[in-house]
Design a protein around this motif. Structure first.
Motif, PDB file in Angstrom:
ATOM      1  N   UNK A   1       0.865  -1.183   0.000  1.00 42.49           N
ATOM      2  CA  UNK A   1       0.000   0.000   0.000  1.00 42.49           C
ATOM      3  C   UNK A   1       0.905   1.238   0.000  1.00 42.49           C
ATOM      4  N   UNK A   2       1.039   1.832  -1.162  1.00 42.48           N
ATOM      5  CA  UNK A   2       1.940   2.980  -1.333  1.00 42.48           C
ATOM      6  C   UNK A   2       1.104   4.255  -1.421  1.00 42.48           C
ATOM      7  N   UNK A   3       1.529   5.297  -0.759  1.00 45.19           N
ATOM      8  CA  UNK A   3       0.803   6.571  -0.795  1.00 45.19           C
ATOM      9  C   UNK A   3       1.799   7.724  -0.640  1.00 45.19           C
ATOM     10  N   UNK A   4       1.371   8.888  -1.078  1.00 41.96           N
ATOM     11  CA  UNK A   4       2.179  10.106  -0.949  1.00 41.96           C
ATOM     12  C   UNK A   4       1.432  11.105  -0.086  1.00 41.96           C
ATOM     13  N   UNK A   5       2.200  11.975   0.563  1.00 40.79           N
ATOM     14  CA  UNK A   5       1.628  13.047   1.387  1.00 40.79           C
ATOM     15  C   UNK A   5       2.350  14.336   0.996  1.00 40.79           C
ATOM     16  N   UNK A   6       1.636  15.233   0.386  1.00 42.03           N
ATOM     17  CA  UNK A   6       2.225  16.468  -0.137  1.00 42.03           C
ATOM     18  C   UNK A   6       1.240  17.616   0.033  1.00 42.03           C
ATOM     19  N   UNK A   7       1.643  18.833  -0.305  1.00 45.84           N
ATOM     20  CA  UNK A   7       0.676  19.938  -0.309  1.00 45.84           C
ATOM     21  C   UNK A   7      -0.408  19.719  -1.350  1.00 45.84           C
ATOM     22  N   UNK A   8      -1.533  20.370  -1.162  1.00 47.77           N
ATOM     23  CA  UNK A   8      -2.621  20.265  -2.122  1.00 47.77           C
ATOM     24  C   UNK A   8      -2.160  20.760  -3.488  1.00 47.77           C
ATOM     25  N   UNK A   9      -2.533  20.020  -4.527  1.00 49.75           N
ATOM     26  CA  UNK A   9      -2.212  20.434  -5.877  1.00 49.75           C
ATOM     27  C   UNK A   9      -0.795  20.158  -6.304  1.00 49.75           C
ATOM     28  N   UNK A  10      -0.039  19.428  -5.514  1.00 54.24           N
ATOM     29  CA  UNK A  10       1.367  19.178  -5.839  1.00 54.24           C
ATOM     30  C   UNK A  10       1.463  18.317  -7.101  1.00 54.24           C
ATOM     31  N   UNK A  11       2.330  18.719  -8.010  1.00 52.62           N
ATOM     32  CA  UNK A  11       2.523  17.999  -9.266  1.00 52.62           C
ATOM     33  C   UNK A  11       3.816  17.188  -9.281  1.00 52.62           C
ATOM     34  N   UNK A  12       4.878  17.731  -8.694  1.00 57.55           N
ATOM     35  CA  UNK A  12       6.171  17.037  -8.725  1.00 57.55           C
ATOM     36  C   UNK A  12       6.328  16.172  -7.474  1.00 57.55           C
ATOM     37  N   UNK A  13       5.649  15.039  -7.466  1.00 55.00           N
ATOM     38  CA  UNK A  13       5.669  14.125  -6.313  1.00 55.00           C
ATOM     39  C   UNK A  13       6.877  13.209  -6.474  1.00 55.00           C
ATOM     40  N   UNK A  14       7.910  13.429  -5.694  1.00 59.88           N
ATOM     41  CA  UNK A  14       9.103  12.602  -5.856  1.00 59.88           C
ATOM     42  C   UNK A  14       9.303  11.605  -4.723  1.00 59.88           C
TER      43      UNK A  14
END
Length: 1057
Positions: free
Chosen positions: A470-483
């Motif tokens: 189960x992989x997930x990301x946590x970033x600011x809203x609207x983030x495009x460059x999810x690294x």
């Protein structure tokens, strides 16, 4: 009327001397332009007032050389003689003469012209053998005596001169007519007109330099030959270092930090060498690598202790106190010129410029206060007025006071947003043109008609995690460059936890040596400004193929740890290339709401049935809770080693669709911020261990040296004044003492102390392991023995290098040869220095951009009526003429003056209101007091005051914010500061203690306890796609914010008790 002759000695156009005799008529009635006139003169126009203590009559030399001082409006009752005006025309040319004429016509200036050479009783004939200067002096003195007599002794007359022989000869000839020097005049009559004192000092220095170099025509000393400099550095006679000019006192203060030349005799110079005045810089420009010779101790100087009026503006004057004398030197040679492109502004046409009809030689003013004026030749001076122009320095001759340069291009009109943004980029050597067609042709095709797809051969070579994790990301809203993405799961029947950090595999798409790689190496980082960003990689990679977006298959570089579920000790770690599919693309507020048990809407689950949605939501929440539990443990481990939690000032300019500023939003912390950060730090640490073990002498790591003790002086002194003790011997001692320095009544005190600790920190740097010993690898702020950057390859080139090193290390562990030979330690060191320089530039540009939008926010508001311009501030430092204050509402730090340039001080009324009164200032270690006719007022360290925020506009440089105190009480509408999360507060110290003492059984029981619900709070977070990157840059590169929420600390304490 009396007829006489006036003999002139002139030069013809061919240089021949010509004697000219002209008729000259003298009159008895010549206007005196004084309100005290007793002779009924025809005084039309401006008239000197009668309520002055004296009139001022400057001699020829003063009018010619010090006209700028006479232009101060504070100087009243100035009488310019005809003799002096004619001398200006002959000596300085028509432009300066027109400037003088404009001054005389300006009704705002209290000055008049007296035709002394046409007045019968003031005119004096030139005697045989008398020099022109002597005759001019007699003329001016005669005019001064005539004024005294004409006004029947009702007004004293002061003649000012720079000729000491004139002072000695004429000072006692006539009662009521005083002859003194300009310096004495300013000291006696205008002691608090600091701007005039500074200007006088500057002009006098220039004139003195001219006088000293009249014979040789040299303005500066000759630079010593390179071989002499090298021998002197080796012997310890000379010291080598980079010139650092003060941005607040650019005309008088500079220093170097010694890099070579320290010997047993001068090993105490590790703190640097002070360079006082422009002359001692000897044509060196800020950033040049110079060689300095120490001056005798009798000539050592101290730094000014008062607040300057603004960057580059020096208002200290003759009364300004100085610090203890510092080792002071002068530049004797320049080893390396570090000239760059400079943004300058052309002065208005009424400025004093030396121009000819055919070629205009213009002194342009650099945007950077630390750079001297640059003389350029141009035919477009009129067109370029009020424009920002890029120029380059060509040379600085020994006979010139200013460097010579040429213009490169025009940026635009000063003050326009695009012009100012481009100025920030150029001043920080940031060159970000659009990606070329050749670079874009290297990108994999990806369009709606032909979408990109994974290569089956490549998938077969990787570990496939799409169905197992189960992989997930946590970033600011609207983030495009999810690294970066995360995963956590229980394995081995629940006995083990598997923690995963999965990073975008940028190196799969960016081949070493490709055009895209070379461009990314040149940029070194993504540049984030307040309203835009400049990507290191083309958008097809940064926002699409490399970005780990939700629901799509992506290549990744992963680190997987197997942890004991009881102790969280690492039992196994795996590094490798993977294929992942992120199930959820969360933003910070959503993730925090899930942790808090709040009802939320997860976009990926909206299409499911209620039962499926609840099951998936429970699975995601459990993963987030487990991840948070692991992150708390990791933080506690670093806390035991002495990890620092520092404080930075982070404010975001909130813009509308037209880029108009609607608000300045301070950063609000969430526990999930720290959870993500802790996992990234953990991955960076383990990757550093892996690649350094495999390639001990050619690895790119990141170190953070321990700051020198003297850097903590302000922190220690301020804390002591507040009743706290700060121990700076180790990072652990510093962290513990900062935790204890808490004022229960004001949480801002601890925040300010942490900000001071942040300011004292040395810079974290990339380095090649082949050039440093292992004891220098340590990261002081994070308390880690090995550290690098691995987790952001989309926006940092250092991470791309580390990914390649990790791939080579994995191949070496499997017995394979690396695909390409690795860079040697020297080449790697050059790359590390380049990246360090670009990172500094990125941080400066981001800071300047934020300040630009802060200025725009307040510039559009009336400080007298707009409530946004009145705010609460807290005093965090004391200076000789004011204090430094922090405005938490807007994240601003700026000086607050308690004494102005006119010598007035702040006086506090019974209601706390402040106004300016004549008086004095007295400074102590923990407070500053002002005394006026209304009484005494005291402003103490860490006291709250109310300030009015306004913008100080500057034609040549960036605007700046001005804080004016309006009350010595806290702002009435200011809400009490909410207790800020103190990541290493007493609660976290308790966590550390319990973690060391508790048994495995106690920990297991604690892990089963229900979560303690978090008190509902309101958070705001940036919607721009660049804020997480910005905050991570600040945290990891500058160590400006490593926070753990207070509620999080309470939760840790509950789970480990």
């Amino acid at each position: 009327m009396i007829k006489t002759e006036k003999i002139l000695h002139l030069k013809s156009c061919r240089g021949r001397k010509v004697r000219v005799v002209r008729e000259h008529y003298l009159r008895e009635k010549v206007p005196c332009y004084s309100a005290l006139c007793q002779a009924d003169c025809e005084n039309d126009g401006k008239v000197l007032p009668a309520d002055l203590t004296h009139y001022v009559v400057p001699d020829v030399g003063v009018v010619v050389d010090y006209l700028e001082i006479l232009e101060f409006r504070e100087l009243q009752g100035v009488v310019f003689t005809q003799t002096a005006c004619q001398a200006v025309q002959h000596a300085k040319g028509r432009r300066q003469y027109n400037r003088l004429r404009g001054l005389l016509k300006d009704p705002r200036h209290d000055c008049v012209l007296f035709a002394n050479e046409f007045q019968e009783f003031s005119y004096v004939q030139r005697e045989r053998g008398e020099s022109l200067e002597e005759w001019q002096t007699r003329c001016v003195y005669s005019a001064a005596v005539w004024y005294r007599n004409h006004l029947a002794g009702l007004m004293d007359v002061v003649m000012i001169t720079e000729d000491q022989e004139t002072v000695s000869r004429y000072s006692s000839l006539n009662s009521g007519v005083y002859v003194i020097s300009v310096q004495d005049f300013l000291l006696n009559f205008w002691p608090d007109l600091q701007a005039a004192h500074d200007l006088y000092s500057s002009i006098s220095q220039v004139l003195q330099e001219k006088k000293e170099s009249e014979n040789s025509q040299k303005e500066f000393s000759e630079h010593l030959p390179a071989e002499v400099l090298e021998a002197g550095i080796k012997s310890g006679r000379y010291i080598k270092g980079a010139l650092n000019v003060s941005k607040h006192r650019a005309q008088s203060e500079a220093s170097i930090t010694a890099t070579e030349g320290l010997s047993e005799k001068n090993k105490d110079l590790s703190g640097g060498v002070f360079i006082s005045g422009v002359k001692n810089r000897n044509r060196a420009v800020h950033g040049d690598v110079v060689v300095v010779e120490l001056l005798p101790k009798s000539e050592w100087r101290g730094r000014a202790m008062g607040l300057s009026e603004g960057q580059g503006e020096e208002k200290g004057g003759v009364e300004e106190n100085q610090s203890q004398p510092l080792p002071t030197g002068r530049v004797v040679g320049i080893l390396q010129r570090n000239w760059r492109d400079y943004v300058v502004t052309f002065p208005p046409r009424d400025g004093s410029q030396s121009q000819s009809r055919n070629s205009q030689r213009i002194l342009v003013v650099p945007w950077d206060h630390r750079i001297p004026k640059i003389r350029i030749s141009t035919q477009q001076a009129d067109t370029l007025q009020d424009h920002r122009v890029v120029v380059r320095i060509d040379s600085w001759e020994i006979s010139s006071l200013y460097p010579n340069g040429h213009s490169v291009r025009v940026l635009g009109r000063a003050g326009e947003l695009e012009t100012e943004v481009q100025t920030i980029l150029i001043e920080n050597c940031i060159h970000v043109p659009p990606f070329s067609d050749a670079q874009l042709r290297e990108m994999p095709p990806n369009s709606p008609e032909k979408p990109w797809a994974m290569d089956p051969d490549q998938v077969a070579q990787r570990r496939d995690l799409r169905e197992t994790h189960l992989v997930f990301s946590i970033d600011p809203q609207g983030c495009e460059d999810v690294d970066d993405t995360l995963s956590v799961r229980r394995i081995a029947g629940g006995k083990l936890l598997e923690l995963g950090v999965h990073i975008a595999d940028v190196t799969h798409f960016v081949r070493e040596g490709s055009l895209t790689d070379l461009e990314a190496r040149s940029r070194a980082t993504t540049y984030y400004l307040a309203d835009r960003r400049f990507d290191m990689l083309p958008a097809v990679l940064s926002a699409e193929l490399c970005s780990l977006l939700g629901g799509v298959d992506r290549y990744a570089m992963s680190v997987l740890w197997e942890l004991d579920s009881q102790t969280l000790a690492v039992t196994r770690v795996w590094f490798g290339r993977t294929v992942i599919r992120s199930s959820y693309q969360l933003h910070y507020e959503l993730a925090q709401a899930l942790l808090n048990g709040e009802p939320v809407r997860v976009p990926e689950l909206t299409a499911l049935t209620s039962e499926e949605r609840d099951a998936k939501l429970a699975q995601l929440t459990e993963a987030l809770e487990t991840l948070t539990h692991v992150a708390r443990h990791l933080r506690a481990q670093r806390d035991r080693g002495g990890a620092l939690e520092l404080e930075g000032v982070e404010v975001r300019a909130q813009l509308d669709h037209e880029k108009n500023i609607t608000a300045l939003v301070p950063r609000q912390p969430l526990e999930v911020h720290e959870t993500v950060a802790e996992c990234m730090i953990y991955a960076n640490h383990w990757v550093a261990l892996k690649i350094q073990e495999t390639f001990p002498h050619q690895t790119l790591l990141r170190c953070h040296p321990q700051p020198r003790d003297e850097f903590f002086s302000q922190l220690v002194e301020s804390a002591m004044a507040g009743g706290f003790s700060i121990d700076t011997r180790t990072n652990k001692a510093l962290a513990d003492s900062l935790d204890r320095a808490v004022d229960p009544q004001d949480p801002l005190v601890n925040r300010l102390l942490r900000m001071m600790a942040t300011a004292a920190m040395s810079e974290a740097l990339y380095f090649s392991t082949g050039l440093l010993s292992q004891d220098q690898f340590y990261h002081y702020g994070l308390a880690l023995d090995r550290y690098t950057h691995f987790t952001s390859p989309i926006r940092r080139y250092a991470d791309i290098i580390v990914h390649r090193l990790l791939a080579a290390a994995i191949a070496a562990a499997e017995g394979e040869e690396p695909g390409k030979s690795l860079a040697g330690h020297k080449e790697l060191d050059e790359m590390a220095q380049h990246i360090n320089n670009k990172n500094r530039a990125a941080k400066r540009a981001q800071k300047l951009s934020t300040e630009l939008f802060q200025n725009l926010f307040f510039k559009e508001r009336d400080p007298q009526t707009d409530p946004h311009c009145v705010a609460d501030a807290i005093i965090y430092a004391i200076r000789d003429n004011g204090v430094l204050a922090f405005v938490p509402e807007y994240g601003l730090k700026a000086p607050v003056y308690l004494k102005n340039r006119e010598g007035q001080v702040i006086s506090v009324g019974p209601d706390g209101g402040c106004d300016w009164q004549s008086g004095s200032v007295r400074r102590s270690s923990d407070h500053i007091s002002t005394t006026s006719t209304c009484g005494s007022s005291t402003f103490r360290l860490f006291a709250h005051i109310t300030v009015r925020i306004s913008v100080r506009s500057n034609h040549f440089h960036a605007d700046s914010l001005n804080l004016e105190i309006i009350s010595n009480k806290p702002h009435s509408s200011a809400e009490p500061e909410k207790p800020r999360p103190q990541g290493r507060s007493q609660l976290v110290q308790e966590v550390v203690r319990l973690a060391e003492e508790a048994s495995q059984q106690a920990q297991e029981e604690a892990a089963r306890r229900p979560r303690v619900s978090r008190e509902e709070r309101e958070y705001r977070q940036s919607k721009s796609p660049n804020l997480y990157s910005l905050l991570e840059e600040v945290r990891e590169l500058a160590l400006l914010d490593l926070e753990t929420a207070a509620a999080a600390a309470a939760q840790v304490c509950a789970t480990t008790a």
